[in-house]
Design a protein around this motif. Structure first.
Motif, PDB file in Angstrom:
ATOM      1  N   GLY A  69       0.806  -1.214   0.000  1.00  0.00           N
ATOM      2  CA  GLY A  69       0.000   0.000   0.000  1.00  0.00           C
ATOM      3  C   GLY A  69       0.838   1.263   0.000  1.00  0.00           C
ATOM      4  O   GLY A  69       2.075   1.215  -0.024  1.00  0.00           O
ATOM      5  N   TRP A  70       0.171   2.398   0.051  1.00  0.00           N
ATOM      6  CA  TRP A  70       0.832   3.697  -0.002  1.00  0.00           C
ATOM      7  C   TRP A  70       1.787   3.877   1.177  1.00  0.00           C
ATOM      8  O   TRP A  70       2.888   4.416   1.023  1.00  0.00           O
ATOM      9  CB  TRP A  70      -0.219   4.795  -0.027  1.00  0.00           C
ATOM     10  N   ALA A  71       1.393   3.427   2.354  1.00  0.00           N
ATOM     11  CA  ALA A  71       2.266   3.546   3.528  1.00  0.00           C
ATOM     12  C   ALA A  71       3.479   2.633   3.411  1.00  0.00           C
ATOM     13  O   ALA A  71       4.567   2.969   3.890  1.00  0.00           O
ATOM     14  CB  ALA A  71       1.489   3.224   4.803  1.00  0.00           C
ATOM     15  N   GLN A  72       3.318   1.469   2.776  1.00  0.00           N
ATOM     16  CA  GLN A  72       4.423   0.510   2.664  1.00  0.00           C
ATOM     17  C   GLN A  72       5.530   1.007   1.742  1.00  0.00           C
ATOM     18  O   GLN A  72       6.670   0.592   1.862  1.00  0.00           O
ATOM     19  CB  GLN A  72       3.907  -0.840   2.158  1.00  0.00           C
ATOM     20  N   VAL A  73       5.191   1.886   0.807  1.00  0.00           N
ATOM     21  CA  VAL A  73       6.226   2.410  -0.098  1.00  0.00           C
ATOM     22  C   VAL A  73       6.682   3.798   0.322  1.00  0.00           C
ATOM     23  O   VAL A  73       7.450   4.449  -0.377  1.00  0.00           O
ATOM     24  CB  VAL A  73       5.720   2.438  -1.567  1.00  0.00           C
ATOM     25  N   ASN A  74       6.202   4.249   1.471  1.00  0.00           N
ATOM     26  CA  ASN A  74       6.599   5.562   1.985  1.00  0.00           C
ATOM     27  C   ASN A  74       7.017   5.477   3.459  1.00  0.00           C
ATOM     28  O   ASN A  74       6.606   6.288   4.291  1.00  0.00           O
ATOM     29  CB  ASN A  74       5.447   6.561   1.845  1.00  0.00           C
ATOM     30  N   GLY A  75       7.826   4.461   3.746  1.00  0.00           N
ATOM     31  CA  GLY A  75       8.327   4.344   5.106  1.00  0.00           C
ATOM     32  C   GLY A  75       8.124   2.998   5.749  1.00  0.00           C
ATOM     33  O   GLY A  75       8.831   2.627   6.666  1.00  0.00           O
ATOM     34  N   ARG A  76       7.108   2.277   5.312  1.00  0.00           N
ATOM     35  CA  ARG A  76       6.828   0.928   5.807  1.00  0.00           C
ATOM     36  C   ARG A  76       6.773   0.909   7.331  1.00  0.00           C
ATOM     37  O   ARG A  76       5.972   1.608   7.929  1.00  0.00           O
ATOM     38  CB  ARG A  76       7.875  -0.054   5.268  1.00  0.00           C
ATOM     39  N   ASN A  77       7.614   0.149   8.005  1.00  0.00           N
ATOM     40  CA  ASN A  77       7.582   0.053   9.465  1.00  0.00           C
ATOM     41  C   ASN A  77       8.406   1.120  10.171  1.00  0.00           C
ATOM     42  O   ASN A  77       8.472   1.132  11.395  1.00  0.00           O
ATOM     43  CB  ASN A  77       8.073  -1.330   9.914  1.00  0.00           C
ATOM     44  N   ALA A  78       9.063   1.996   9.412  1.00  0.00           N
ATOM     45  CA  ALA A  78       9.936   2.999  10.014  1.00  0.00           C
ATOM     46  C   ALA A  78       9.205   4.306  10.336  1.00  0.00           C
ATOM     47  O   ALA A  78       9.799   5.221  10.897  1.00  0.00           O
ATOM     48  CB  ALA A  78      11.126   3.276   9.089  1.00  0.00           C
ATOM     49  N   ILE A  79       7.925   4.410   9.982  1.00  0.00           N
ATOM     50  CA  ILE A  79       7.166   5.630  10.254  1.00  0.00           C
ATOM     51  C   ILE A  79       6.227   5.402  11.436  1.00  0.00           C
ATOM     52  O   ILE A  79       5.998   4.269  11.845  1.00  0.00           O
ATOM     53  CB  ILE A  79       6.356   6.066   9.010  1.00  0.00           C
ATOM     54  N   SER A  80       5.691   6.479  11.968  1.00  0.00           N
ATOM     55  CA  SER A  80       4.794   6.363  13.117  1.00  0.00           C
ATOM     56  C   SER A  80       3.439   5.820  12.674  1.00  0.00           C
ATOM     57  O   SER A  80       3.091   5.844  11.490  1.00  0.00           O
ATOM     58  CB  SER A  80       4.605   7.729  13.770  1.00  0.00           C
ATOM     59  N   TRP A  81       2.674   5.335  13.646  1.00  0.00           N
ATOM     60  CA  TRP A  81       1.335   4.841  13.343  1.00  0.00           C
ATOM     61  C   TRP A  81       0.473   5.947  12.746  1.00  0.00           C
ATOM     62  O   TRP A  81      -0.285   5.715  11.804  1.00  0.00           O
ATOM     63  CB  TRP A  81       0.678   4.303  14.607  1.00  0.00           C
ATOM     64  N   GLU A  82       0.571   7.151  13.287  1.00  0.00           N
ATOM     65  CA  GLU A  82      -0.253   8.259  12.792  1.00  0.00           C
ATOM     66  C   GLU A  82       0.067   8.576  11.336  1.00  0.00           C
ATOM     67  O   GLU A  82      -0.838   8.830  10.516  1.00  0.00           O
ATOM     68  CB  GLU A  82      -0.049   9.490  13.674  1.00  0.00           C
TER      69      GLU A  82
END
Length: 204
Positions: free
Chosen positions: A138-151
């Motif tokens: 998804g969009w979150a997986q290609v823009n940080g994956r597990n390295a970004i915050s939940w928010e």
């Protein structure tokens, strides 16, 4: 037209084709998982999907069942072996989810399906991530994956829900290939796996 009909058709064609082409790879991974981590080879877990309907997610297991003297499972960092880390880094552990896509539980592209226990913790904005089927990527997986915050992750999930299109899906697909090959952002900055979501504090 794309959201209602074409996307599902593409999901069926791509997942079925991938299952056939990648079946030798999946067989090899299954044998290695059985030898290195034991059985069961496939890890099943309840996850919420479209409109929060719960389904059974399929993945290759990446952790052992090691327990302490009280019978409690050891921390993820201990049970996640070098082999398990490799499976996650290459996303090979996700291959069984192609079956979930073929069945219609998931889509190729969409917000990642998270844990059922998180459902009561979402605020009204975050709940909209369930307005579409969850995805393999998804969009979150290609823009940080597990390295970004939940928010940040949830903001990207809802962005995808509101801007879903063929071109965006195509962009995510190509970026996913790059992310997988770079093995980037597999783990969070503070833990072996993503820290548990405990809710977003309201700004009052």
């Amino acid at each position: 037209m794309y959201r209602k009909y074409i996307k599902r058709l593409l999901d069926i064609v791509i997942s079925l084709t991938a299952l056939v082409i990648l079946s030798p790879v999946m067989l090899i991974v299954a044998i290695l998982v059985r030898c290195k981590l034991g059985s069961p080879v496939i890890f099943h877990q309840q996850r919420p999907g479209y409109q929060e309907k719960v389904f059974k997610l399929c993945k290759f297991r990446t952790m052992t069942d090691e327990r302490d003297e009280n019978g409690e499972l050891l921390p993820d960092a201990v049970r996640l072996t070098k082999f398990g880390k490799m499976l996650r880094a290459t996303s090979l552990d996700e291959l069984p989810e192609l079956w979930n896509i073929l069945k219609g539980d998931m889509s190729l592209i969409g917000p990642r399906p998270l844990l059922v226990k998180y459902l009561p913790l979402y605020n009204e904005f975050q709940k909209h991530r369930h307005d579409v089927k969850p995805g393999l990527t998804g969009w979150a997986q290609v823009n940080g994956r597990n390295a970004i915050s939940w928010e940040e992750r949830f903001e990207m999930d809802v962005y995808y829900v509101n801007n879903q299109s063929f071109l965006l899906d195509l962009k995510i697909l190509f970026k996913t290939v790059a992310v997988v090959f770079k093995h980037s952002d597999i783990n969070s900055s503070t833990d072996a796996t993503m820290e548990a979501f405990t809710g977003t504090k309201s700004e009052e």
